[in-house]
Design an enzyme around this catalytic site. Structure first.
Site, PDB file in Angstrom:
ATOM      1  N   GLN A  72      16.825   9.394   5.179  1.00 43.08           N
ATOM      2  CA  GLN A  72      16.636   8.440   4.079  1.00 43.08           C
ATOM      3  C   GLN A  72      16.908   9.153   2.751  1.00 43.08           C
ATOM      4  O   GLN A  72      16.127  10.024   2.353  1.00 43.08           O
ATOM      5  CB  GLN A  72      15.191   7.920   4.110  1.00 43.08           C
ATOM      6  CG  GLN A  72      14.858   6.952   2.993  1.00 43.08           C
ATOM      7  CD  GLN A  72      13.361   6.663   2.940  1.00 43.08           C
ATOM      8  OE1 GLN A  72      12.559   7.474   3.382  1.00 43.08           O
ATOM      9  NE2 GLN A  72      12.984   5.525   2.406  1.00 43.08           N
ATOM     10  N   SER A  97      13.827  13.853   4.883  1.00 43.48           N
ATOM     11  CA  SER A  97      13.250  14.201   6.186  1.00 43.48           C
ATOM     12  C   SER A  97      14.344  14.219   7.245  1.00 43.48           C
ATOM     13  O   SER A  97      15.208  13.329   7.265  1.00 43.48           O
ATOM     14  CB  SER A  97      12.187  13.172   6.598  1.00 43.48           C
ATOM     15  OG  SER A  97      11.112  13.205   5.705  1.00 43.48           O
ATOM     16  N   GLU A 143       8.502   1.231   6.192  1.00 44.25           N
ATOM     17  CA  GLU A 143       8.237   2.649   5.973  1.00 44.25           C
ATOM     18  C   GLU A 143       6.726   2.889   5.904  1.00 44.25           C
ATOM     19  O   GLU A 143       6.210   3.833   6.501  1.00 44.25           O
ATOM     20  CB  GLU A 143       8.907   3.117   4.677  1.00 44.25           C
ATOM     21  CG  GLU A 143       8.461   4.522   4.287  1.00 44.25           C
ATOM     22  CD  GLU A 143       9.384   5.212   3.294  1.00 44.25           C
ATOM     23  OE1 GLU A 143      10.357   4.594   2.843  1.00 44.25           O
ATOM     24  OE2 GLU A 143       9.116   6.381   2.993  1.00 44.25           O
TER      25      GLU A 143
HETATM   26  C1  LIG Z   1       7.002  15.679   3.703  1.00 40.60           C
HETATM   27  C2  LIG Z   1       7.806  14.783   2.804  1.00 40.60           C
HETATM   28  C3  LIG Z   1       8.826  14.007   3.325  1.00 40.60           C
HETATM   29  C4  LIG Z   1       9.612  13.225   2.498  1.00 40.60           C
HETATM   30  N1  LIG Z   1      10.668  12.523   3.040  1.00 40.60           N
HETATM   31  C5  LIG Z   1      11.487  11.832   2.215  1.00 40.60           C
HETATM   32  C6  LIG Z   1      12.665  11.202   2.746  1.00 40.60           C
HETATM   33  O1  LIG Z   1      12.946  11.259   3.944  1.00 40.60           O
HETATM   34  N2  LIG Z   1      13.474  10.559   1.885  1.00 40.60           N
HETATM   35  C7  LIG Z   1      13.217  10.469   0.548  1.00 40.60           C
HETATM   36  O2  LIG Z   1      13.975   9.841  -0.153  1.00 40.60           O
HETATM   37  N3  LIG Z   1      12.116  11.063   0.015  1.00 40.60           N
HETATM   38  C8  LIG Z   1      11.257  11.747   0.811  1.00 40.60           C
HETATM   39  N4  LIG Z   1      10.154  12.375   0.291  1.00 40.60           N
HETATM   40  C9  LIG Z   1       9.927  12.344  -1.157  1.00 40.60           C
HETATM   41  C10 LIG Z   1       8.753  11.469  -1.572  1.00 40.60           C
HETATM   42  O3  LIG Z   1       9.064  10.103  -1.447  1.00 40.60           O
HETATM   43  C11 LIG Z   1       8.403  11.862  -3.011  1.00 40.60           C
HETATM   44  O4  LIG Z   1       7.944  13.206  -2.976  1.00 40.60           O
HETATM   45  C12 LIG Z   1       7.327  10.987  -3.598  1.00 40.60           C
HETATM   46  O5  LIG Z   1       7.799   9.680  -3.817  1.00 40.60           O
HETATM   47  C13 LIG Z   1       6.800  11.559  -4.939  1.00 40.60           C
HETATM   48  O6  LIG Z   1       7.858  11.834  -5.801  1.00 40.60           O
HETATM   49  P1  LIG Z   1       8.032  13.260  -6.477  1.00 40.60           P
HETATM   50  O7  LIG Z   1       7.927  14.308  -5.430  1.00 40.60           O
HETATM   51  O8  LIG Z   1       9.245  13.219  -7.315  1.00 40.60           O
HETATM   52  O9  LIG Z   1       6.744  13.436  -7.396  1.00 40.60           O
HETATM   53  P2  LIG Z   1       6.548  12.833  -8.856  1.00 40.60           P
HETATM   54  O10 LIG Z   1       7.009  11.427  -8.893  1.00 40.60           O
HETATM   55  O11 LIG Z   1       7.132  13.780  -9.834  1.00 40.60           O
HETATM   56  O12 LIG Z   1       4.978  12.858  -8.964  1.00 40.60           O
HETATM   57  C14 LIG Z   1       4.256  14.045  -9.262  1.00 40.60           C
HETATM   58  C15 LIG Z   1       2.784  13.682  -9.396  1.00 40.60           C
HETATM   59  O13 LIG Z   1       2.614  12.746 -10.469  1.00 40.60           O
HETATM   60  C16 LIG Z   1       1.950  11.578 -10.008  1.00 40.60           C
HETATM   61  N5  LIG Z   1       2.529  10.395 -10.658  1.00 40.60           N
HETATM   62  C17 LIG Z   1       3.838  10.134 -10.850  1.00 40.60           C
HETATM   63  N6  LIG Z   1       3.989   8.942 -11.446  1.00 40.60           N
HETATM   64  C18 LIG Z   1       2.751   8.426 -11.606  1.00 40.60           C
HETATM   65  C19 LIG Z   1       2.248   7.203 -12.145  1.00 40.60           C
HETATM   66  N7  LIG Z   1       3.061   6.268 -12.640  1.00 40.60           N
HETATM   67  N8  LIG Z   1       0.889   7.020 -12.132  1.00 40.60           N
HETATM   68  C20 LIG Z   1       0.055   7.961 -11.633  1.00 40.60           C
HETATM   69  N9  LIG Z   1       0.479   9.141 -11.103  1.00 40.60           N
HETATM   70  C21 LIG Z   1       1.806   9.367 -11.094  1.00 40.60           C
HETATM   71  C22 LIG Z   1       2.197  11.522  -8.523  1.00 40.60           C
HETATM   72  O14 LIG Z   1       1.166  10.820  -7.856  1.00 40.60           O
HETATM   73  C23 LIG Z   1       2.213  12.994  -8.144  1.00 40.60           C
HETATM   74  O15 LIG Z   1       0.896  13.442  -7.935  1.00 40.60           O
HETATM   75  C24 LIG Z   1       9.343  13.162   1.101  1.00 40.60           C
HETATM   76  C25 LIG Z   1       8.295  13.925   0.571  1.00 40.60           C
HETATM   77  C26 LIG Z   1       7.541  14.738   1.397  1.00 40.60           C
HETATM   78  C27 LIG Z   1       6.435  15.562   0.787  1.00 40.60           C
END
Ligand SMILES: Cc1cc2nc3c(=O)[nH]c(=O)nc-3n(C[C@H](O)[C@H](O)[C@H](O)COP(=O)(O)OP(=O)(O)OC[C@H]3O[C@@H](n4cnc5c(N)ncnc54)[C@H](O)[C@@H]3O)c2cc1C
Length: 390
Positions: free
Chosen positions: A131, A166, A249
């Site tokens: 994805q 993933s 999902e």
């Molecule tokens: C093990 C794993 C598997 C994954 N697999 C996939 C995959 O297959 N495909 C894919 O596309 N993605 C995947 N992801 C990515 C995942 O969807 C993102 O990590 C997730 O959506 C958070 O985005 P970010 O890491 O950019 O964190 P950020 O968006 O930068 O967030 C950082 C922190 O800020 C907080 N935050 C951000 N915005 C807000 C808000 N508006 N209000 C309150 N708090 C907020 C968040 O809660 C978090 O604690 C995976 C992640 C992990 C850890």
């Protein structure tokens, strides 16, 4: 199995469960996959794909998918029963089935031709998909993504980067959310498209987690040419397709994880039986069981709603929050009951608990962080007043 028998299992869920249970527990044909430890993500996925091939050959993982896409008919409840019964029989829920639940329903709904072409080989473990949504600057704020696809005749040309994909290192295809509109078009300018991992210009860099397992990957697109018939939905419809997809999902992944958690919970109790346990262990065990059962009680209702064709929408965030609670609870319990063994144990069992504990830390992040899920629930389910902006 005769076509009449297959058709009757597609309509009679109880008969499907009974027959599947008998199949999974009959003889030693499936023992190769029971209670196995794998030294790397690549080994594990390959073994799990072999299990899918076995199940496909005998028809069992084809229920719940339409005949046009290689299935035997039935609905989400059949798939839910499959995951439940695999776990109860001490078998893994195959890793590629996790992404299949995330991506498959949207492809079936919005790109039936692609589903007919590629879903049968997915179900028989011949290949699987990743994805491609998140990017370095677009996780929680998905609508800000920058990976771009420009139309050139009968093709799109993709450039940009995806992150945290993933199974990215082994996937044969990526279902990507890309920008086809102007840079500032936010969610209105997005499209979903399926890209071959082997296409010229695609490069994949695996990411090792704290456990050492290479579960995720970065994926780079450098002027990758993709036929326009690989769109999932129409150009510009990507956000709507993504919102549809997120229901599965969040909901089906929660159900799959609950099934696995129940098996792992039982295995943990077996592992510590007869050993001295820390103070308060009985209470902790009870609380953890409660967390898993609460998840299942919620999740079964959501799976039924999806099967009935209802829109679950933002309510799927409830399942996601309960899932993160159960995953964290189970793995913290394992850490505390196994004690020193958890940290230093050299056996495969304790090694798996350690690796899984590390992975469980991501339960509040993957598929949308816990904070974001709670905001969705506050805004779209409970209708609470918006937080004042700073
Ligand atoms: C093990 C794993 C598997 C994954 N697999 C996939 C995959 O297959 N495909 C894919 O596309 N993605 C995947 N992801 C990515 C995942 O969807 C993102 O990590 C997730 O959506 C958070 O985005 P970010 O890491 O950019 O964190 P950020 O968006 O930068 O967030 C950082 C922190 O800020 C907080 N935050 C951000 N915005 C807000 C808000 N508006 N209000 C309150 N708090 C907020 C968040 O809660 C978090 O604690 C995976 C992640 C992990 C850890």
């Amino acid at each position: 199995m005769t076509s009449t028998a297959t058709a009757s299992l597609a309509t009679d869920l109880g008969a499907y469960r009974t027959s599947l249970r008998a199949y999974l527990n009959n003889g030693d044909a499936l023992d190769r996959w029971r209670g196995k430890h794998h030294g790397s993500t690549e080994d594990r996925i390959a073994e799990h794909a072999a299990l899918m091939a076995h199940l496909y050959q005998d028809g069992w993982n084809r229920y719940g998918w339409p005949a046009e896409a290689g299935g035997h008919g039935g609905d989400e409840r059949h798939r839910g029963v499959l995951y439940d019964e695999l776990s109860a029989a001490g078998l893994p829920v195959p890793d590629p089935q996790l992404m299949l639940e995330t991506l498959g329903p949207a492809v079936v709904r919005f790109a039936p031709d692609l589903a007919a072409r590629y879903l049968p080989e997915y179900l028989r473990g011949a290949n699987w998909w990743g994805q491609g949504f998140s990017e370095p600057e677009a996780g929680s704020d998905l609508a800000g993504l920058r990976c771009r696809a420009r139309r050139e005749g009968e093709h799109y040309v993709l450039s940009g980067q995806k992150l945290w994909t993933s199974h990215g290192a082994t996937a044969s295809r990526f279902v990507c959310l890309v920008r086809t509109g102007t840079p500032e078009s936010r969610h209105r300018g997005l499209s979903m498209i399926m890209v071959d991992a082997a296409a010229p210009g695609v490069s994949v860099r695996p990411i090792a987690l704290a456990s050492g397992y290479r579960e995720l990957a970065e994926v780079f697109f450098d002027d990758v040419v993709v036929p326009a018939d690989r769109l999932v939905g129409e150009e510009g419809q990507g956000w709507a397709v993504a919102m549809y997809l997120l229901q599965w999902e969040r909901a089906m992944y929660a159900w799959q994880s609950a099934a696995v958690a129940l098996r792992r919970f039982r295995e943990l109790l077996g592992q510590v039986a007869g050993k001295p346990l820390p103070d308060g262990a009985a209470t902790r065990i009870g609380e953890c069981y409660g967390d898993i059962v609460a998840l299942r009680a919620r999740s079964v209702r959501t799976v039924r709603r999806l099967a009935a064709g209802e829109t679950v929408g933002p309510e799927a965030s409830v399942d996601k929050v309960l899932l993160a609670t159960a995953e964290t609870s189970l793995h913290d319990l394992a850490r505390d009951l196994l004690g020193t063994d958890f940290v230093l144990g050299a056996g495969a069992d304790t090694g798996d608990w350690r690796a899984d504990w590390w992975f469980s830390r991501s339960a509040t992040i993957l598929g949308g962080s816990a904070e974001v899920q709670r905001t969705i629930l506050a805004d779209h389910v409970l209708g609470l007043p918006k937080e004042p902006r700073a």
